[in-house]
Write a protein that holds these residues in place. Structure first.
Motif, PDB file in Angstrom:
ATOM      1  N   PHE A  73       9.980  14.018  52.600  1.00 10.37           N
ATOM      2  CA  PHE A  73       9.476  14.371  50.240  1.00 10.37           C
ATOM      3  C   PHE A  73      10.950  14.666  50.297  1.00 10.37           C
ATOM      4  CE2 PHE A  73       8.734  18.208  47.654  1.00 10.37           C
ATOM      5  CZ  PHE A  73       7.292  17.046  46.790  1.00 10.37           C
ATOM      6  N   VAL A  74      11.775  14.723  50.667  1.00  9.39           N
ATOM      7  CA  VAL A  74      13.099  15.288  50.413  1.00  9.39           C
ATOM      8  C   VAL A  74      13.756  13.912  50.063  1.00  9.39           C
ATOM      9  CG1 VAL A  74      15.672  15.713  50.306  1.00  9.39           C
ATOM     10  CG2 VAL A  74      13.596  16.896  51.348  1.00  9.39           C
ATOM     11  N   ARG A  75      14.122  13.128  51.077  1.00 10.55           N
ATOM     12  CA  ARG A  75      14.497  11.498  51.026  1.00 10.55           C
ATOM     13  C   ARG A  75      13.542  10.842  49.638  1.00 10.55           C
ATOM     14  NH1 ARG A  75      12.410   9.147  55.723  1.00 10.55           N
ATOM     15  NH2 ARG A  75      10.390   8.364  54.312  1.00 10.55           N
ATOM     16  N   ASP A  76      11.750  10.810  49.658  1.00 17.57           N
ATOM     17  CA  ASP A  76      11.707   9.726  48.712  1.00 17.57           C
ATOM     18  C   ASP A  76      11.491  10.164  47.375  1.00 17.57           C
ATOM     19  OD1 ASP A  76      10.397   8.284  51.059  1.00 17.57           O
ATOM     20  OD2 ASP A  76       9.262   9.218  51.334  1.00 17.57           O
ATOM     21  N   GLY A  77      11.918  11.490  47.103  1.00 14.49           N
ATOM     22  CA  GLY A  77      12.044  12.448  46.001  1.00 14.49           C
ATOM     23  C   GLY A  77      13.184  12.066  46.091  1.00 14.49           C
ATOM     24  N   LEU A  78      14.794  12.192  46.199  1.00 14.50           N
ATOM     25  CA  LEU A  78      16.087  11.611  45.870  1.00 14.50           C
ATOM     26  C   LEU A  78      15.753  10.235  45.761  1.00 14.50           C
ATOM     27  CD1 LEU A  78      17.960  13.287  48.171  1.00 14.50           C
ATOM     28  CD2 LEU A  78      17.919  13.994  46.061  1.00 14.50           C
TER      29      LEU A  78
END
Length: 282
Positions: A73-78
């Motif tokens: 979620f963090v990786r894709d969101g960034l």
């Protein structure tokens, strides 16, 4: 000289204890009444699991199982906000991330291994101690990871507009003042920076699934960990973030399968959800 600064893990001293004064912010509209995010009873409850924090098959196995979804979620969101991934091996290289309520660090560490410079903060002295001790086992983390025993309101005082991303995963359902908590999370984020939250919705299904089933029947979460009255809906979280100058980009439902001991994405946010918001540029 700033009190809270980046220090390698080995050089962090106990001065963080004296820094952690639990500064309570005063609301100018509250006639001098002090506000704080910290629920000390809950901190004491979670601190009891410090020695079991890194046992992937222990009392906190549900949180361990959530890590793959949280990291994705963090990786894709960034990436979706325009952050360029230069290396597939180190997709977060060059980014500064704050993990609020980091506990013993089992989300903080993998973020650092992905190349980010990560600061983990928590009000629990016991959990920060465990986090530091575990991080020392991996020499590759020495220049990437920093832990500080402090509250988010204390930390925000000297770290405004500093981080590319702020993560509060499974935290907001434990704090006393959600508006103040989110305000401070947003304050330390850079304009254009991301806020990532995972938490429980406030619904009948979340009470049945998150407390009755998880804590009392299946016992996959330690009894007494959650208070349904502190749960918060996605709409309310989004509303508070809007008041803090953020625009919500994505809300996704999450579901835990106790038989497979695995979390998956789902269309329903009835029990738990993940929210990604971005701080508006001034």
């Amino acid at each position: 000289m700033k009190v809270l600064q980046y220090l390698p893990i080995r050089s962090i001293s106990m001065r963080s204890v004296t820094q952690n004064k639990m500064t309570e912010q005063i609301d100018p509209k509250s006639n001098g009444i002090k506000r704080s995010t910290v629920d000390f009873a809950n901190v004491e409850h979670l601190s009891k699991f410090s020695n079991k924090w890194w046992d992937i098959n222990g009392d906190l196995r549900v949180l361990h199982a959530l890590n793959p979804l949280r990291i994705q979620f963090v990786r894709d969101g960034l990436a979706n906000t325009g952050v360029k991934i230069e290396s597939t091996h180190l997709p977060l290289e060059g980014l500064k991330i704050l993990d609020v309520g980091c506990g013993g660090g089992f989300l903080t560490e993998p973020l650092a291994r992905m190349g980010a410079q990560v600061t983990g903060i928590d009000v629990s002295k016991e959990l920060i101690k465990i986090a530091k001790e575990h991080a020392i086992l991996d020499d590759s983390l020495q220049d990437q990871l920093n832990y500080i025993e402090t509250s988010v309101e204390d930390f925000a005082c000297e770290n405004k507009n500093k981080y590319d991303a702020v993560i509060a995963s499974e935290v907001i359902e434990h704090v006393d003042d959600k508006e103040l908590f989110l305000k401070n999370c947003v304050d330390v984020s850079q304009p254009g920076g991301s806020i990532f939250i995972t938490t429980f919705n406030k619904t009948l299904p979340s009470w049945l699934g998150g407390i009755i089933a998880a804590e009392r029947v299946l016992k996959v979460i330690p009894l007494g960990t959650h208070d349904w009255n502190k749960f918060i809906s996605p709409a309310e979280t989004q509303r508070l973030l809007e008041r803090c100058g953020c625009k919500t980009k994505l809300i996704r439902g999450m579901c835990y399968n106790p038989l497979k001991q695995k979390w998956v994405w789902t269309k329903s946010t009835a029990i738990t959800y993940a929210l990604h918001a971005v701080k508006r540029k001034e």
